[in-house]
Design a protein around this motif. Structure first.
Motif, short mmCIF file in Angstrom:
data_model
loop_
_atom_site.label_atom_id
_atom_site.label_comp_id
_atom_site.label_asym_id
_atom_site.label_seq_id
_atom_site.Cartn_x
_atom_site.Cartn_y
_atom_site.Cartn_z
N SER A 81 0.85 -1.19 0.00
CA SER A 81 0.00 0.00 0.00
C SER A 81 0.89 1.23 0.00
O SER A 81 1.65 1.46 0.94
CB SER A 81 -0.91 0.01 1.23
OG SER A 81 -2.03 -0.82 1.04
N LYS A 119 1.33 5.20 0.39
CA LYS A 119 0.57 6.12 1.24
C LYS A 119 1.34 7.41 1.44
O LYS A 119 2.54 7.50 1.23
CB LYS A 119 0.28 5.47 2.60
CG LYS A 119 1.50 5.00 3.38
CD LYS A 119 1.07 4.32 4.66
CE LYS A 119 2.26 3.81 5.49
NZ LYS A 119 2.92 2.67 4.83
N TYR A 154 -8.45 11.83 1.55
CA TYR A 154 -9.36 11.83 2.69
C TYR A 154 -9.35 13.21 3.37
O TYR A 154 -8.47 14.03 3.13
CB TYR A 154 -8.96 10.75 3.69
CG TYR A 154 -9.27 9.35 3.22
CD1 TYR A 154 -10.44 8.71 3.62
CD2 TYR A 154 -8.41 8.68 2.36
CE1 TYR A 154 -10.73 7.42 3.20
CE2 TYR A 154 -8.69 7.39 1.93
CZ TYR A 154 -9.85 6.78 2.35
OH TYR A 154 -10.14 5.51 1.92
N THR A 197 -3.98 6.73 -0.06
CA THR A 197 -3.33 5.42 -0.15
C THR A 197 -3.85 4.69 -1.38
O THR A 197 -4.99 4.89 -1.80
CB THR A 197 -3.58 4.57 1.12
OG1 THR A 197 -2.91 3.32 0.98
CG2 THR A 197 -5.06 4.31 1.34
N ARG A 198 -3.00 3.86 -1.94
CA ARG A 198 -3.42 2.96 -3.02
C ARG A 198 -2.61 1.68 -2.91
O ARG A 198 -1.39 1.71 -2.77
CB ARG A 198 -3.21 3.59 -4.40
CG ARG A 198 -3.44 2.59 -5.55
CD ARG A 198 -3.58 3.23 -6.89
NE ARG A 198 -4.83 3.99 -7.01
CZ ARG A 198 -5.19 4.64 -8.10
NH1 ARG A 198 -4.40 4.66 -9.17
NH2 ARG A 198 -6.33 5.31 -8.14
N ASN A 210 -3.72 -4.46 2.35
CA ASN A 210 -4.39 -3.27 1.84
C ASN A 210 -4.87 -2.43 3.02
O ASN A 210 -5.69 -2.88 3.82
CB ASN A 210 -5.58 -3.68 0.96
CG ASN A 210 -6.19 -2.51 0.23
OD1 ASN A 210 -6.28 -1.40 0.75
ND2 ASN A 210 -6.64 -2.75 -0.99
N GLU A 260 -6.79 0.12 3.25
CA GLU A 260 -8.20 0.49 3.27
C GLU A 260 -9.10 -0.69 3.64
O GLU A 260 -10.24 -0.49 4.06
CB GLU A 260 -8.61 1.07 1.92
CG GLU A 260 -7.95 2.42 1.64
CD GLU A 260 -8.36 3.00 0.30
OE1 GLU A 260 -8.97 4.08 0.29
OE2 GLU A 260 -8.05 2.37 -0.72
N GLU A 261 -8.59 -1.90 3.52
CA GLU A 261 -9.39 -3.08 3.84
C GLU A 261 -9.19 -3.54 5.28
O GLU A 261 -10.09 -4.18 5.85
CB GLU A 261 -9.04 -4.23 2.88
CG GLU A 261 -9.47 -3.97 1.44
CD GLU A 261 -9.11 -5.11 0.51
OE1 GLU A 261 -8.44 -6.06 0.99
OE2 GLU A 261 -9.47 -5.05 -0.68
N ARG A 274 -9.52 -3.10 8.88
CA ARG A 274 -10.31 -2.18 9.69
C ARG A 274 -10.98 -2.92 10.84
O ARG A 274 -11.07 -4.15 10.84
CB ARG A 274 -11.39 -1.50 8.83
CG ARG A 274 -12.37 -2.48 8.20
CD ARG A 274 -13.57 -1.75 7.58
NE ARG A 274 -13.17 -0.98 6.43
CZ ARG A 274 -13.20 -1.42 5.18
NH1 ARG A 274 -13.61 -2.66 4.93
NH2 ARG A 274 -12.84 -0.67 4.18
N ASN A 321 -5.74 2.68 8.76
CA ASN A 321 -6.85 2.85 7.83
C ASN A 321 -7.22 4.34 7.82
O ASN A 321 -7.47 4.92 8.89
CB ASN A 321 -8.04 2.00 8.29
CG ASN A 321 -9.25 2.15 7.41
OD1 ASN A 321 -9.90 3.19 7.41
ND2 ASN A 321 -9.58 1.10 6.67
N THR A 323 -9.86 6.14 7.19
CA THR A 323 -11.12 6.50 7.84
C THR A 323 -11.02 6.33 9.35
O THR A 323 -11.45 7.19 10.13
CB THR A 323 -12.27 5.66 7.28
OG1 THR A 323 -12.38 5.88 5.87
CG2 THR A 323 -13.58 6.01 7.96
#
Length: 669
Positions: free
Chosen positions: A142, A144, A163, A169-170, A571, A573-574, A576, A634, A636
């Motif tokens: 990832s 970032k 965000y 991030t990717r 990842n 973003e995944e 969490r 993450n 979020t």
């Protein structure tokens, strides 16, 4: 315009330059803080290692190092940007350096719980986080970093969302060779570009001959005659490889278990005298012989004596799977050496490992037959029921575990048998209902201790010629005042130079943990609890010191406050969700009661986890469990943890879980 003071920060305590003409004695090593670090708490610890004969000042104050040469000094951050002046003086020569750090004020919090970030920058910026450009060993990662929350951001021309915290991030798959990522951010008429290049290492070429560095054993090894040895070495694929133990076995063909990896399986039979040898490897008859590290073949166990007060016993020859802890002066039976770990015999069917440096060879500790235990007596001491088992002048390895069904403590003493059968129960109120003794193996003595009600703490240790088992009585919990008789320790994880997981914006887990613990502390105090904290500022505290603090405070419940992060190839973003961890059955209900409240915080949950090998969750003199509030990595959930609303939700969930747990205990009176 850059001021002269700001120019100084570009020297930023990289290792302090050697003074001309001086020798190579180690210089001042600053552990914490690092240049341009961000903090969300206002008191931080400046810490470092001072070389002998050196004088160090921080902000003009002379530092006094401890016996190991380390200094620690608390300072207050009362400005958004603070410059920490550090001087090092030796041989009448002085070096001056300045570290710049940032204190993030909580000045942009939303009232509608949308958890937008504070400290919105006034200028466009682009900061790429890890990984940095260079070689990267992995197939995915990832990417970032952070920029202005309102910026337009692209990566290799494709739009990348930003965000509200400014984080981005990717997750990408890496191809062989150079992987180039061009970032471009623009806002308010300004534009910044940066390139990140990740190079995956080329595939290793096939070997043309045997690799000496891969020959097993790689370090000195001991093994007991009659056991199986598994030699191994790397070489060309599809080759015919032989191995031999001189004086023990003839040359034999090895098996290619993976491409280029060869192994054999040798049963060490008919060895009557101790052997000091090595394993030899070759391909053809005339090829070069490869020699392993020294191999010692024992014909009998060796006696050993632990010499470290925290000697730990492990399941495997590594330090990742803790089996049980031991103290010093405990006799062990050594039957092998592997990777710097002694293999010890516990029973007929059970072996384990200890760090070799924590044990000294001791002929008098060698055990030829079972050691007979003496009588067991008991008494009540305050909140504890104490059992003392007479062991005489020999301390044997013992294992003490809490079992769930039926609820009990299981004590095993290795190398022991029951001698004198006299057992005295404690008079009056006791934490134990009854005892049950057995001998599951010829050299393993067992005692099961069944409680009168839920376990609230227990321990096992040697005191003189006694093995002492303590079981804590339950506190009196009243429905009218649940917390009145309960002592709670809050443990904000990490701190100081141990920052924990890092959010994409630079937000450290250490700060998030402390911020929500301070909120939880107030809630508990208002409810009538007695509350302690292992740290109240940005300060490094070792794990064993945290456990010692809790024991000294006499706590009933130990709350480990953390936040989470995934492995580096996951990842971001995944990954969490809030979770809980525990080790002993008595702590499971704490995890059960908080979990529904974590689920109501507005973020996901990721499970209740039993984890046997965490050092702090394995502590037994109090109930202990771990709260992983959110994945700070993450984007979020990092915003959730940045905001006052998120931290209050997390603290409130922890409080309500403790309240529900204590309320449930009143039904057992």
């Amino acid at each position: 315009m850059i001021t002269s003071r700001l120019k100084m920060t570009f020297t930023l305590l990289l290792p302090i330059l050697l003074l001309a003409g001086e020798n190579d004695i180690p210089r001042l090593n600053i552990l914490h803080p690092k240049p341009d670090m961000q903090f969300w708490v206002n008191q931080i610890e400046v810490a470092g290692d001072i070389a002998p004969g050196t004088e160090v000042t921080v902000m003009g104050e002379l530092m006094t190092p401890d016996a190991e040469g380390r200094f620690r000094h608390m300072i207050t951050l009362d400005q958004a940007e603070t410059f920490i002046d550090i001087t090092e003086t030796r041989a009448n020569k002085t070096n001056l350096d300045t570290i710049r750090v940032f204190h993030r004020n909580l000045d942009h919090l939303s009232a509608d719980s949308s958890f937008v970030n504070n400290n919105v920058p006034e200028l466009l910026d682009l900061q790429l986080g890890s990984p940095r450009s260079g070689v990267y060993r992995g197939s995915e990662v990832s990417l970032k970093g952070r920029t202005h929350p309102e910026a337009n951001l692209t990566i290799n021309g494709d739009t990348l969302g930003v965000y509200a915290s400014g984080a981005f991030t990717r997750h990408v798959q890496l191809n062989p060779g150079d992987n180039i990522y061009d970032f471009k951010t623009s806002w308010n008429g300004s534009e910044i570009s940066q390139r990140l290049t990740l190079s995956t290492p080329p595939t290793k070429p096939q070997l043309e001959k045997l690799d000496p560095g891969s020959a097993r054993p790689a370090t000195e090894a001991w093994i007991l005659a009659g056991e199986h040895l598994q030699p191994g070495i790397r070489g060309p694929e599809g080759a015919t490889v032989y191995c031999k133990i001189p004086g023990v076995s003839a040359w034999e063909i090895m098996t290619e278990v993976q491409p280029g990896q060869y192994e054999a399986f040798i049963h060490l039979l008919d060895i009557d005298t101790e052997q000091s040898t090595s394993v030899l490897y070759r391909m053809g008859f005339l090829s070069q012989r490869i020699k392993s590290a020294p191999l010692r073949i024992l014909t009998d166990a060796l006696g050993g004596l632990t010499i470290h007060e925290d000697t730990r016993v492990y399941d495997t020859p590594s330090t990742e799977q803790l089996f049980f802890p031991l103290a010093d002066s405990v006799s062990v039976q050594i039957i092998g050496l592997e990777n710097g770990m002694y293999r010890i015999r516990l029973g007929e069917y059970r072996t384990a490992y200890v760090v070799a440096d924590h044990v000294e060879l001791n002929e008098s500790s060698k055990q030829y037959s079972a050691h007979f235990l003496g009588s067991m007596r008991s008494e009540n001491e305050g909140d504890w029921t104490i059992f003392r088992i007479a062991t005489g002048n020999k301390r044997l390895p013992f294992e003490l575990k809490e079992k769930a069904v039926p609820a009990r403590l299981e004590l095993k003493v290795y190398g022991a048998k029951q001698g004198w059968e006299w057992t005295t129960y404690p008079e009056d109120d006791s934490a134990i209902a009854f005892l049950e003794r057995s001998q599951p193996e010829d050299m393993v003595w067992q005692m099961d201790l069944f409680p009168t009600q839920k376990f609230w703490g227990w321990y096992g240790r040697y005191e003189g010629n006694d093995l002492v088992i303590g079981i804590r009585k339950a506190p009196i919990i009243s429905r009218d005042s649940l917390f009145a008789n309960v002592v709670i320790e809050l443990d904000p994880g990490h701190g100081g130079w141990q920052r924990g997981a890092m959010g994409i914006t630079g937000y450290a887990e250490a700060d998030a943990n402390l911020r929500y613990c301070l909120k939880l502390e107030k809630m508990l105090l208002d409810a009538g609890a007695t509350v302690y904290m292992t740290r109240r500022n940005d300060q490094q505290v070792d794990l064993d010191e945290r456990a010692r603090i809790a024991r000294a405070d006499g706590v009933h419940i130990f709350v480990m406050a953390h936040n989470n992060a995934p492995g580096r190839d996951k990842n971001l973003e995944e990954a969490r969700g809030a979770s809980t961890f525990y080790t002993w059955p008595s702590a499971k209900s704490l995890s059960d009661y908080i979990y529904p409240h974590l689920h109501r915080m507005g973020i996901d949950t990721s499970g209740k986890v039993i984890r046997y090998y965490y050092y702090l969750t394995r502590q037994t003199e109090y109930l202990v469990y771990l709260i992983e509030g959110a994945f700070i990595t993450n984007p979020t959930e990092e915003m959730f943890l940045l905001s006052e609303e998120g931290l209050e939700a997390l603290a409130n969930a922890a409080f309500l879980g403790l309240e529900d747990f204590l309320r449930a205990q009143t039904t057992n009176e």
